[in-house]
Design a protein around this motif. Structure first.
Motif, PDB file in Angstrom:
ATOM      1  N   MET A 133      23.121  35.898  44.586  1.00 20.40           N
ATOM      2  CA  MET A 133      24.535  35.613  44.744  1.00 20.40           C
ATOM      3  C   MET A 133      25.118  36.619  45.729  1.00 20.40           C
ATOM      4  N   GLY A 134      25.922  36.136  46.652  1.00 14.01           N
ATOM      5  CA  GLY A 134      26.544  37.004  47.634  1.00 14.01           C
ATOM      6  C   GLY A 134      27.920  37.440  47.191  1.00 14.01           C
ATOM      7  N   LEU A 135      28.006  38.042  46.021  1.00 15.92           N
ATOM      8  CA  LEU A 135      29.304  38.418  45.457  1.00 15.92           C
ATOM      9  C   LEU A 135      29.817  39.688  46.122  1.00 15.92           C
ATOM     10  N   ARG A 136      31.026  39.592  46.641  1.00 16.58           N
ATOM     11  CA  ARG A 136      31.671  40.723  47.308  1.00 16.58           C
ATOM     12  C   ARG A 136      32.956  41.057  46.579  1.00 16.58           C
ATOM     13  N   PHE A 137      33.053  42.274  46.061  1.00 18.59           N
ATOM     14  CA  PHE A 137      34.289  42.736  45.434  1.00 18.59           C
ATOM     15  C   PHE A 137      35.360  42.805  46.506  1.00 18.59           C
ATOM     16  N   VAL A 138      36.541  42.227  46.216  1.00 17.79           N
ATOM     17  CA  VAL A 138      37.639  42.249  47.181  1.00 17.79           C
ATOM     18  C   VAL A 138      38.739  43.189  46.715  1.00 17.79           C
ATOM     19  N   GLY A 139      39.125  43.119  45.442  1.00 19.00           N
ATOM     20  CA  GLY A 139      40.167  44.026  44.984  1.00 19.00           C
ATOM     21  C   GLY A 139      40.611  43.740  43.566  1.00 19.00           C
ATOM     22  N   ILE A 140      41.391  44.688  43.041  1.00 17.35           N
ATOM     23  CA  ILE A 140      41.955  44.555  41.701  1.00 17.35           C
ATOM     24  C   ILE A 140      43.472  44.663  41.796  1.00 17.35           C
ATOM     25  N   ASP A 141      44.123  44.323  40.723  1.00 11.15           N
ATOM     26  CA  ASP A 141      45.571  44.440  40.614  1.00 11.15           C
ATOM     27  C   ASP A 141      45.973  45.862  41.013  1.00 11.15           C
ATOM     28  N   PRO A 142      46.862  46.009  41.993  1.00  5.87           N
ATOM     29  CA  PRO A 142      47.240  47.360  42.410  1.00  5.87           C
ATOM     30  C   PRO A 142      47.989  48.145  41.329  1.00  5.87           C
ATOM     31  N   ASN A 143      48.478  47.471  40.315  1.00  6.17           N
ATOM     32  CA  ASN A 143      49.159  48.155  39.214  1.00  6.17           C
ATOM     33  C   ASN A 143      48.269  48.272  37.986  1.00  6.17           C
ATOM     34  N   THR A 144      46.978  48.241  38.173  1.00 10.45           N
ATOM     35  CA  THR A 144      46.037  48.227  37.055  1.00 10.45           C
ATOM     36  C   THR A 144      46.043  49.527  36.269  1.00 10.45           C
ATOM     37  N   ASP A 145      45.650  49.385  35.003  1.00 10.50           N
ATOM     38  CA  ASP A 145      45.420  50.563  34.172  1.00 10.50           C
ATOM     39  C   ASP A 145      43.909  50.831  34.082  1.00 10.50           C
ATOM     40  N   LEU A 146      43.123  50.124  34.884  1.00  6.51           N
ATOM     41  CA  LEU A 146      41.660  50.211  34.963  1.00  6.51           C
ATOM     42  C   LEU A 146      40.959  49.735  33.692  1.00  6.51           C
ATOM     43  N   GLU A 147      41.681  49.149  32.772  1.00  6.68           N
ATOM     44  CA  GLU A 147      41.066  48.543  31.599  1.00  6.68           C
ATOM     45  C   GLU A 147      41.388  47.058  31.529  1.00  6.68           C
ATOM     46  N   HIS A 148      42.568  46.680  31.931  1.00  4.12           N
ATOM     47  CA  HIS A 148      43.025  45.292  31.869  1.00  4.12           C
ATOM     48  C   HIS A 148      43.468  44.903  33.264  1.00  4.12           C
ATOM     49  N   CYS A 149      42.491  44.612  34.115  1.00  7.88           N
ATOM     50  CA  CYS A 149      42.834  44.469  35.520  1.00  7.88           C
ATOM     51  C   CYS A 149      42.340  43.145  36.098  1.00  7.88           C
ATOM     52  N   PRO A 150      43.270  42.259  36.473  1.00  8.11           N
ATOM     53  CA  PRO A 150      42.861  41.088  37.216  1.00  8.11           C
ATOM     54  C   PRO A 150      42.076  41.528  38.459  1.00  8.11           C
ATOM     55  N   THR A 151      41.009  40.822  38.747  1.00 10.98           N
ATOM     56  CA  THR A 151      40.089  41.195  39.816  1.00 10.98           C
ATOM     57  C   THR A 151      39.738  39.970  40.630  1.00 10.98           C
ATOM     58  N   VAL A 152      39.481  40.185  41.911  1.00 12.05           N
ATOM     59  CA  VAL A 152      39.100  39.106  42.813  1.00 12.05           C
ATOM     60  C   VAL A 152      37.801  39.479  43.516  1.00 12.05           C
ATOM     61  N   TRP A 153      36.875  38.524  43.531  1.00  9.94           N
ATOM     62  CA  TRP A 153      35.635  38.633  44.286  1.00  9.94           C
ATOM     63  C   TRP A 153      35.525  37.424  45.205  1.00  9.94           C
ATOM     64  N   ALA A 154      34.735  37.544  46.248  1.00  7.13           N
ATOM     65  CA  ALA A 154      34.389  36.409  47.106  1.00  7.13           C
ATOM     66  C   ALA A 154      32.887  36.210  46.993  1.00  7.13           C
ATOM     67  N   ASP A 155      32.476  35.022  46.592  1.00  4.05           N
ATOM     68  CA  ASP A 155      31.056  34.673  46.589  1.00  4.05           C
ATOM     69  C   ASP A 155      30.796  34.014  47.931  1.00  4.05           C
ATOM     70  N   VAL A 156      30.304  34.788  48.876  1.00  4.77           N
ATOM     71  CA  VAL A 156      30.167  34.292  50.240  1.00  4.77           C
ATOM     72  C   VAL A 156      29.001  33.319  50.395  1.00  4.77           C
ATOM     73  N   GLU A 157      28.036  33.366  49.510  1.00  2.79           N
ATOM     74  CA  GLU A 157      26.935  32.392  49.568  1.00  2.79           C
ATOM     75  C   GLU A 157      27.387  31.024  49.067  1.00  2.79           C
ATOM     76  N   ALA A 158      28.131  31.007  47.981  1.00  8.33           N
ATOM     77  CA  ALA A 158      28.600  29.746  47.406  1.00  8.33           C
ATOM     78  C   ALA A 158      29.917  29.285  48.035  1.00  8.33           C
ATOM     79  N   ALA A 159      30.531  30.140  48.853  1.00  8.57           N
ATOM     80  CA  ALA A 159      31.839  29.865  49.451  1.00  8.57           C
ATOM     81  C   ALA A 159      32.868  29.553  48.364  1.00  8.57           C
ATOM     82  N   GLU A 160      32.970  30.469  47.395  1.00 11.37           N
ATOM     83  CA  GLU A 160      33.887  30.309  46.265  1.00 11.37           C
ATOM     84  C   GLU A 160      34.600  31.617  45.973  1.00 11.37           C
ATOM     85  N   LEU A 161      35.802  31.495  45.428  1.00 11.00           N
ATOM     86  CA  LEU A 161      36.505  32.649  44.897  1.00 11.00           C
ATOM     87  C   LEU A 161      36.105  32.828  43.444  1.00 11.00           C
ATOM     88  N   VAL A 162      36.005  34.065  43.011  1.00 13.53           N
ATOM     89  CA  VAL A 162      35.745  34.379  41.605  1.00 13.53           C
ATOM     90  C   VAL A 162      36.908  35.259  41.151  1.00 13.53           C
TER      91      VAL A 162
END
Length: 84
Positions: A1-30
Motif C-alpha cells: 500500500m502506498g499510504l502517505r501521511f498528510v496531516g492531522i487536525d492542527p488543534n489536536t491533543d495527540l490522542e483524539h485527532c482526525p487524520t488524513v492519509w493519501a493512498d497513492v497506489e489505490a488513488a484514495e483518501l483515507v
C-alpha cells in the motif's frame, strides 16, 4: 500500500485527532475522524440517495473545517498518482 501521511487536525491533543492519509497506489483518501453520533447518522441515512441505509462496512465521520487544507493536499497527491 502506498499510504502517505498528510496531516492531522492542527488543534489536536495527540490522542483524539482526525487524520488524513493519501493512498497513492489505490488513488484514495483515507480519513480518520470522530464517529458520528446516532442523530447525525440517522440524518445522513434519511438524506442519502442510496436506499437501505449505511452498510456495516461504512461509517459516517466528522472532520473539522480547519482540516480543509490537509484534505486538499491529500486530494492533490491522490489525483497526481491517478494520472501517472
Amino acid at each position: 500500500m502506498g499510504l502517505r501521511f498528510v496531516g492531522i487536525d492542527p488543534n489536536t491533543d495527540l490522542e483524539h485527532c482526525p487524520t488524513v492519509w493519501a493512498d497513492v497506489e489505490a488513488a484514495e483518501l483515507v480519513l480518520q475522524g470522530w464517529r458520528a453520533g446516532p442523530d447525525l447518522r440517522a440524518e445522513c441515512e434519511a438524506n442519502s440517495p442510496a436506499r437501505g441505509g449505511i452498510p456495516d462496512s461504512e461509517e459516517v465521520i466528522r472532520i473539522p473545517a480547519r482540516m480543509v487544507p490537509v484534505i486538499r493536499e491529500a486530494c492533490d497527491a491522490v489525483e497526481r498518482s491517478a494520472v501517472q
